[in-house]
Design a protein around this motif. Structure first.
Motif, PDB file in Angstrom:
ATOM      1  N   THR A 410       0.843  -1.207   0.000  1.00  9.65           N
ATOM      2  CA  THR A 410       0.000   0.000   0.000  1.00  9.65           C
ATOM      3  C   THR A 410       0.870   1.245   0.000  1.00  9.65           C
ATOM      4  O   THR A 410       0.569   2.233  -0.702  1.00  9.65           O
ATOM      5  N   GLN A 411       1.951   1.229   0.754  1.00  9.09           N
ATOM      6  CA  GLN A 411       2.836   2.390   0.807  1.00  9.09           C
ATOM      7  C   GLN A 411       3.649   2.544  -0.472  1.00  9.09           C
ATOM      8  O   GLN A 411       3.835   3.666  -0.973  1.00  9.09           O
ATOM      9  N   GLN A 422      -1.777  -2.347  -6.253  1.00 14.64           N
ATOM     10  CA  GLN A 422      -2.456  -2.734  -5.015  1.00 14.64           C
ATOM     11  C   GLN A 422      -2.689  -4.244  -5.013  1.00 14.64           C
ATOM     12  O   GLN A 422      -3.005  -4.833  -6.041  1.00 14.64           O
ATOM     13  N   ASP A 465      -5.826  -1.724   8.050  1.00 11.47           N
ATOM     14  CA  ASP A 465      -6.412  -0.426   7.733  1.00 11.47           C
ATOM     15  C   ASP A 465      -5.514   0.286   6.725  1.00 11.47           C
ATOM     16  O   ASP A 465      -4.484   0.867   7.083  1.00 11.47           O
ATOM     17  N   GLU A 466      -5.905   0.240   5.455  1.00  4.35           N
ATOM     18  CA  GLU A 466      -5.061   0.832   4.411  1.00  4.35           C
ATOM     19  C   GLU A 466      -4.940   2.341   4.564  1.00  4.35           C
ATOM     20  O   GLU A 466      -3.896   2.920   4.248  1.00  4.35           O
ATOM     21  N   GLU A 467      -5.972   2.982   5.058  1.00  4.63           N
ATOM     22  CA  GLU A 467      -5.880   4.428   5.290  1.00  4.63           C
ATOM     23  C   GLU A 467      -4.812   4.738   6.337  1.00  4.63           C
ATOM     24  O   GLU A 467      -4.069   5.714   6.213  1.00  4.63           O
ATOM     25  N   GLU A 468      -4.721   3.902   7.348  1.00 11.83           N
ATOM     26  CA  GLU A 468      -3.698   4.091   8.377  1.00 11.83           C
ATOM     27  C   GLU A 468      -2.301   3.859   7.800  1.00 11.83           C
ATOM     28  O   GLU A 468      -1.346   4.564   8.152  1.00 11.83           O
ATOM     29  N   VAL A 470      -1.366   4.432   4.703  1.00 10.74           N
ATOM     30  CA  VAL A 470      -1.054   5.619   3.891  1.00 10.74           C
ATOM     31  C   VAL A 470      -0.665   6.787   4.801  1.00 10.74           C
ATOM     32  O   VAL A 470       0.304   7.509   4.548  1.00 10.74           O
ATOM     33  N   LYS A 471      -1.427   6.955   5.861  1.00 13.81           N
ATOM     34  CA  LYS A 471      -1.147   8.045   6.810  1.00 13.81           C
ATOM     35  C   LYS A 471       0.240   7.887   7.418  1.00 13.81           C
ATOM     36  O   LYS A 471       0.993   8.868   7.554  1.00 13.81           O
TER      37      LYS A 471
END
Length: 848
Positions: A410-411, A422, A465-468, A470-471
């Motif tokens: 993801t990163q 992905q 948690d893909e959003e996490e 990325v964050k």
């Protein structure tokens, strides 16, 4: 003390006599397998952080078992069953059971050790593995797990289940070596009851209604040949191949096979009773002498269920003790197909645990959805008490197991969405069965606690948690800035040709690590997509099919049907133990898509056929899946005496639109090969396999379009690389420059470089580094070196740690050199110097 120690060893020996010894110091046939090399020594034999503590833990476990042998133990206080792998197609089913005394593993499919490593499920106390049947789904990860247990320092391990396990363990010695540091034994299902400090395990054999050679994955009648027809697709031609393949024959000359798909083994596991707790406050109220020496015998009697009289007053056990826990029962059931339903549902042993008094607390169903949907199986489930919990482990599992791989991808996807696509997730299209009993679908790390209290526990299930993810990447200093610079180069530089870049050839890196599967890098596997309908695989380490599932998701079957050729560079475990699963899954894909079955062309050292023959004879039919081409027959100037082999070579060239498929021997173990693929359109891909710098490889690969070369170790470790017969990064780059390769992709990194390898000064505009699930084409060569800046930013912390370790290592090496120059090294330094030479001598003995 000495007497106690001797007693404990005698007890252990009496236990071991009940199991058949196979491998270890007592194996008189150990020398037979010295022709093979163990798992690649280039990494596994080098010191790794955390290895010694693991061995210490194994030693502590052995010592604690010896101490427990002399005293009566209470039943275990804490026991839980935890899902390692939930049953998904990519990773199968595996269940780990814990107590304060023991660890147990039920089934060990491909990828099990990788998941255990990622999720910190320690193997140091694992000394019992229970297998439900002789199938790659259940034993595919067993060879790697055994090697890991040996490395961890586990002294012995007993495998329970089908009797063919004995043959399987002999077969893996082809590539594992004699495994002298671990004693392996088989407890066949006929030796039905096993008891230790935690529980009693009963093996319950279930025989299918119809014993049939063709009992295999469900297939449509017109999609592939029958077993007897397909056996004709591969057969040794002459005495040379018969010797090479080492076929087992009876005195009459007929093959001896013990393969038996009609057997599965169910397991009944009953925890030992645990005496109730002594209620101190209640005892004080009744006037018992709490806190004095007199209380000990009183407590012992009351816990044993006896009444006591104290100062003229009779006290019953139930007045001051909680009730004794008789010990819950859990069942592990594998019902792979409809042929096993009726024998399972009518089994007398299992029926005992369907009544209220002795009813099972938990039933684990490693059962496909098609079986769960049958009326007979559902009626059988409903006969268990309402209090019984049911765990379902099959391909309906929808959780992501490899969280770290998902996170990294993801990163990386933030840098380039096409080169780092992905990850996908294979999802079964079959609907779930409607079950009218308490049931839970398995997830990775889901627990069911059996003691002290029966309950589900979800706290260990890892979040994804893909959003996490990325964050987290966005918060890394300078990362987003470097990504932005890279994207500007893409749009303004000379590579703004994205619409014109040829789609093929496309290289997909499925595994870029060495030695053993780890959480971020899997072991060797590289897919070359030659066109939209043609694919070829370079090496096939354990878990390669799982990597394909994560890369292609529900399109994996389509990709498998395009695969016509597999090249295996050498028979170290990390380069070929994913092959059997790949072949079986490819057959399933052809069947499901309604395509005719065709064997894969297998180009490999001839020694691989010894392993495949033995697996075929004793485990599952596999030989008809391959048309075998000895890798030596593709070397320059080699004679190809057999017509069949010549026809196979011509078919490989035609199927893949190649003008040349060439191999050469390289400098690793005996019979290690590299290969060169030359396409009709002019491109050339050269794959090094595992090797030290090799002139033959340079000669074969002159003017290659792409060189994929192993770079196991960092610069500064040339001596270790030579000992282990691997290459450093600069050595790999130097080979590519001498070859005049258009581009060089470094591969096969030691697992010490889990996220990223250390960069050398030789990195230039013709060099890239590979990652799992990375996808490249020749049109990407100009931008691949530009990836290094954002990669260095993303992994800056890891690079800094590796550089610090290198500095410490160099400092230690400098001190050692100083001591030697002053004549102060003594015998210790000499011993350190001699040991690598002894190791190399041992390795060469195995290779000859």
């Amino acid at each position: 003390m000495l007497a106690a120690l001797l007693h404990s060893r005698a007890t252990a020996w009496q236990f071991l006599k009940r199991a058949t010894p196979l491998l270890g110091h007592g194996d008189v046939n150990a020398g037979v397998s010295r022709a093979a090399c163990l798992r690649p020594w280039g990494d596994s034999m080098l010191p790794r952080a955390g290895k010694k503590p693991a061995k210490d833990a194994a030693l502590r476990h052995v010592r604690s078992k010896e101490k427990r042998a002399h005293r009566e133990l209470p039943g275990p206080s804490t026991v839980h069953a935890q899902v390692v792998s939930a049953g998904s197609r990519e990773s199968g089913s595996a269940l780990y059971v814990f107590s304060e005394y023991n660890r147990y593993l039920f089934n060990c499919g491909e990828g099990t050790q990788r998941l255990m490593q990622e999720h910190k499920l320690k193997a140091a106390r694992l000394d019992n593995i229970f297998l439900t049947r002789m199938s790659w789904e259940t034993v595919g990860g067993l060879s790697g797990m055994i090697l890991t247990l040996k490395d961890t320092g586990v002294p012995e391990c007993v495998l329970s289940g089908p009797p063919q396990l004995e043959k399987y363990l002999n077969a893996i010695k082809v590539f594992s070596g004699p495994l002298e540091d671990i004693k392996l034994s088989v407890r066949p299902y006929t030796d039905s009851v096993y008891k230790d400090d935690t529980m009693t395990v009963t093996q319950v054999p279930i025989f299918a209604e119809q014993k049939a050679e063709g009992m295999r994955l469900s297939s449509s009648p017109n999609s592939s040949p029958t077993s007897s027809q397909r056996r004709e697709l591969w057969r040794p031609d002459d005495s040379e191949e018969n010797q090479t393949n080492n076929r087992a024959t009876s005195p009459e000359g007929k093959e001896r096979t013990t393969r038996d798909p009609s057997l599965v083994v169910a397991y009944v596991c009953k925890l030992h009773p645990k005496k109730g707790n002594f209620l101190v406050l209640k005892a004080k109220e009744l006037g018992l002498p709490v806190g004095t020496a007199a209380i000990g015998p009183i407590i012992a009697a009351l816990k044993n269920g006896k009444s006591v009289t104290y100062e003229g007053k009779e006290i019953q056990p139930e007045e001051v003790c909680t009730p004794t826990d008789p010990g819950p029962v859990f069942l592990v059931i594998d019902c792979p197909s409809a042929q096993f339903i009726q024998p399972l549902c009518t089994n007398d042993v299992l029926q005992r645990y369907q009544n209220g008094e002795d009813g099972a607390t938990l039933v684990v169903h490693m059962t496909p959805e098609s079986v769960l949907k049958t009326e007979e199986y559902q009626r059988w489930i409903e006969r268990f008490p309402p209090s019984t919990e049911h765990m379902i482990m099959n391909e309906q599992a929808c959780c992501i197991h490899n969280i770290r791989s998902q996170k990294i991808q993801t990163q990386l996807n933030l840098i380039h969405t096409d080169i780092f696509p992905q990850l996908q997730h294979y999802k079964s299209t079959e609907s779930q069965a409607a079950l009218y009993v308490p049931n839970v679908r398995a997830e990775c790390l889901l627990k069911f606690q059996l003691r002290p209290k029966a309950e589900w526990q979800r706290d260990a299930i890892p979040p994804c948690d893909e959003e996490e993810f990325v964050k987290e990447a966005a918060e890394v200093p300078n990362f987003l800035q470097e990504v932005e610079k890279f994207k500007q180069f893409q749009t303004t530089g000379s590579v703004a040709l994205s619409g014109k870049v040829d789609r093929y050839p496309e290289v997909v890196f499925l595994g870029t690590g060495s030695a053993l599967p780890m959480k971020i890098r899997n072991v060797s596997g590289t897919l070359v997509n030659i066109s939209s309908s043609q694919s070829l695989l370079l090496d096939c380490g354990e878990g390669t099919f799982g990597q394909m599932c994560r890369h292609y998701g529900n399109h994996v079957d389509e990709m498998l049907t395009k695969l016509s050729t597999v090249f295996i560079s050498h028979i170290h475990a990390d380069h070929h133990t994913g092959l059997v699963n790949l072949l079986l899954q490819r057959e399933r894909a052809l069947n499901s898509l309604g395509k005719a079955f065709t064997p894969v062309y297998l180009v490999a050292p001839t020694q691989i056929m010894t392993w495949l023959n033995q697996y075929h004879d004793h485990c599952q039919e596999i030989l008809s899946h391959v048309n075998f081409i000895p890798a030596k027959c593709l070397c320059e100037g080699a004679e190809v005496p057999k017509f069949k082999t010549k026809s196979f070579i011509q078919a490989v060239l035609k199927r893949n639109d190649l003008t040349k498929f060439q191999t050469c021997l390289v400098r690793h173990c005996k019979n290690a090969f590299a290969c060169n693929l030359t396409h009709q359109s002019g491109w050339r891909i050269v794959f090094s396999g595992d090797t030290m710098p090799c002139d033959a490889l340079i000669h074969m690969g002159k003017n290659a379009t792409l060189l994929i070369h192993e770079a196991t170790l960092e610069d500064g470790m040339e001596e270790e690389a030579m000992d282990k017969r691997h290459s450093t990064t600069s050595q790999a780059i130097d080979i590519g420059m001498k070859m005049n390769a258009e581009f060089i992709m470094l591969n096969h990194f030691s697992q010490r470089y889990a996220k990223i390898p250390l960069f050398s000064d030789d990195f230039n505009q013709r060099v890239g580094i590979s990652f799992d699930h990375m996808r490249i084409r020749p049109g990407d060569f100009q931008i691949l070196p530009r990836l290094l800046a954002p990669l260095k930013a993303l992994f800056a912390e890891e690079i800094e740690e590796m550089e610090e370790r290198r500095e410490r290592r160099e400092l230690r090496a400098g001190k050692t050199v100083g001591l030697e120059s002053n004549g102060e090294a003594g015998g210790g330094a000499k011993r350190e110097q001699e040991e690598p030479n002894q190791e190399m001598a041992s390795k060469r003995l195995k290779a000859n």
